[in-house]
Write a protein that holds these residues in place. Structure first.
Motif, PDB file in Angstrom:
ATOM      1  N   GLY A  73      44.998  39.705  40.686  1.00 28.53           N
ATOM      2  CA  GLY A  73      45.338  38.929  41.882  1.00 28.53           C
ATOM      3  C   GLY A  73      44.198  38.734  42.857  1.00 28.53           C
ATOM      4  N   GLU A 155      43.280  27.384  42.718  1.00 29.17           N
ATOM      5  CA  GLU A 155      44.345  28.269  43.184  1.00 29.17           C
ATOM      6  C   GLU A 155      45.642  27.531  43.502  1.00 29.17           C
ATOM      7  N   HIS A 157      49.042  26.116  43.065  1.00 30.88           N
ATOM      8  CA  HIS A 157      50.028  26.567  42.079  1.00 30.88           C
ATOM      9  C   HIS A 157      50.427  25.468  41.106  1.00 30.88           C
ATOM     10  N   TYR A 194      44.300  33.665  49.432  1.00 30.57           N
ATOM     11  CA  TYR A 194      44.811  33.421  48.083  1.00 30.57           C
ATOM     12  C   TYR A 194      46.149  34.104  47.869  1.00 30.57           C
ATOM     13  N   GLU A 195      47.093  33.342  47.340  1.00 29.73           N
ATOM     14  CA  GLU A 195      48.405  33.885  46.994  1.00 29.73           C
ATOM     15  C   GLU A 195      48.631  33.672  45.502  1.00 29.73           C
ATOM     16  N   ARG A 199      50.613  38.574  39.227  1.00 27.42           N
ATOM     17  CA  ARG A 199      49.525  39.545  39.154  1.00 27.42           C
ATOM     18  C   ARG A 199      49.986  40.791  38.421  1.00 27.42           C
TER      19      ARG A 199
END
Length: 390
Positions: A73, A155, A157, A194-195, A199
């Motif tokens: 992650g 990043e 989604h 960052y999400e 992870r």
């Protein structure tokens, strides 16, 4: 407010990674990428970047560590070139198949042998099918800006893929140029924390990268391709958002020179600026010529490219890599495939130039144009400037 400074392009790229607040820098220094990771190591050592700097023993390990960190992650950055990229080859596919966002600068350099530390695109053209989003930059400002944008692209989604930012080694990496550097507040507004979508977490165990039996392998590969193809609108969206915030607009495909020109040069990377100067000179001489610059290489921006070439009768494709045994250079293969069977297909002339750092000057472009116009170039491809076949 950002500030305009003069700095080496490699240091500008390192600054972009710092502004992105990367969590992990996985690094093995290789010329001409070295200054980027050296600068990042100093940022970390001096407390200017709160990140784990992982000095590894090879580029294979650099990419392996990047994959591990991405799976945990982290926001990950690395850089490489030439044989280093080749040594990563095995793991590059795993990063994209595991849908792990990360950003890698490729300071493009000729592959050995013979040993060469100078620029061409043979390293990345050997890796064009790795499933990464791939961008090519033309100057230092673009290298800094698109490094920052690359994190936002990968990043997202809707994408979740690694992104390679290709930058001509030495020609750009070691050049000192004026660059506008955003301040941290501006960078944070453009690129939030960052999400990760998923992870590795002991409290919520998942399996990543398992065996793909024949019953699922095809579907997994198709899904990766769909993700890459689906990234194009996101790339455009991110670049539009970048333009809105910073005032510097980057298109997937850009044109220069005469409108609706009958003859077009096609370039990628820093050579585009030399070509631009040559095209401007040719237009002053009364020639009907323009230039198309390809910024997004994978996924290939088919619609935008065809629109840019509308009405052209001849496209002179400049490749900076030789594909031994093939019928054209790697870029020209794509272009000929794109136009195959179309009623509006122009003549495609392929010139392979600038291998191993050999200079390609404005005079070279003028001569290429003259010989292409006179039908003097090979119908397959021409390796420009060969001094001897002995």
């Amino acid at each position: 407010m950002g500030k305009r400074i003069g700095t080496e392009v490699s240091l500008g790229v390192a600054e972009a990674a710092r502004l992105a607040n990367v969590d992990v820098v996985s690094a093995y220094p290789i010329t001409p990428q070295t200054h980027i990771v050296e600068e990042l190591s100093e940022y970390v050592a001096n407390g200017h970047l709160d990140a784990e700097f992982i000095p590894v023993e090879s580029e294979h390990s650099a990419m392996s560590a990047a994959v591990g960190a991405g799976a945990a992650g982290a926001r990950v950055y690395t850089a490489t070139a030439a044989q280093g990229l080749a040594l990563m080859h095995e793991i590059l596919f795993i990063a994209s198949s595991m849908r792990l966002p990360m950003v890698m600068t490729v300071a493009n350099r000729a592959l050995s042998g013979p040993i060469s530390i100078w620029n061409d695109h043979s390293d990345i053209m050997a890796e064009k099918d790795i499933g990464w989003v791939q961008l090519f930059v033309e100057n230092g400002q673009e290298a800094l800006d698109l490094t920052l944008a690359a994190f936002a692209i990968g990043e997202d989604h809707r994408v979740l893929l690694p992104v390679a930012v290709n930058m001509d080694g030495f020609i750009l990496s070691h050049m000192i140029e004026p660059m506008v550097v955003p301040d941290q507040e501006e960078a944070d507004a453009f690129l939030p924390a960052y999400e990760p979508a998923m992870r590795l977490d002991p409290k919520n165990p998942v399996t990543m990268g398992p065996v793909g039996m024949p019953e699922v392998y095809t579907e997994a590969k198709v899904q990766c391709e769909q993700a890459l193809l689906g990234s194009k609108p996101v790339v455009k969206e991110v670049l539009d958002r970048f333009a809105d915030q910073f005032g510097r607009r980057y298109e997937l495909v850009e044109k220069n020179g005469k409108e609706n020109a009958k003859a077009l040069f096609l370039t990628m990377g820093a050579l585009g600026e030399t070509c631009m100067t040559a095209v401007d000179g040719l237009i002053k001489d009364g020639e009907d010529v323009g230039q198309v610059r390809l910024r997004l290489w994978r996924p290939f921006p088919e619609e935008e490219f065809l629109e840019a070439c509308r009405g052209a009768e001849r496209i002179i494709v400049i490749d900076r890599a030789l594909s031994p045994g093939c019928i054209n250079g790697p870029l020209a293969v794509d272009i000929k495939s794109l136009f195959y069977g179309r009623d509006d297909a122009p003549e495609i002339v392929n010139v392979i130039a600038g291998l191993g750092g050999r200079d390609v000057t404005t005079e070279d472009f003028r001569e290429i144009y003259a010989r292409a116009s006179g039908g003097e170039l090979d119908g397959g491809y021409t390796v420009w400037g060969v001094k001897s076949y002995a």
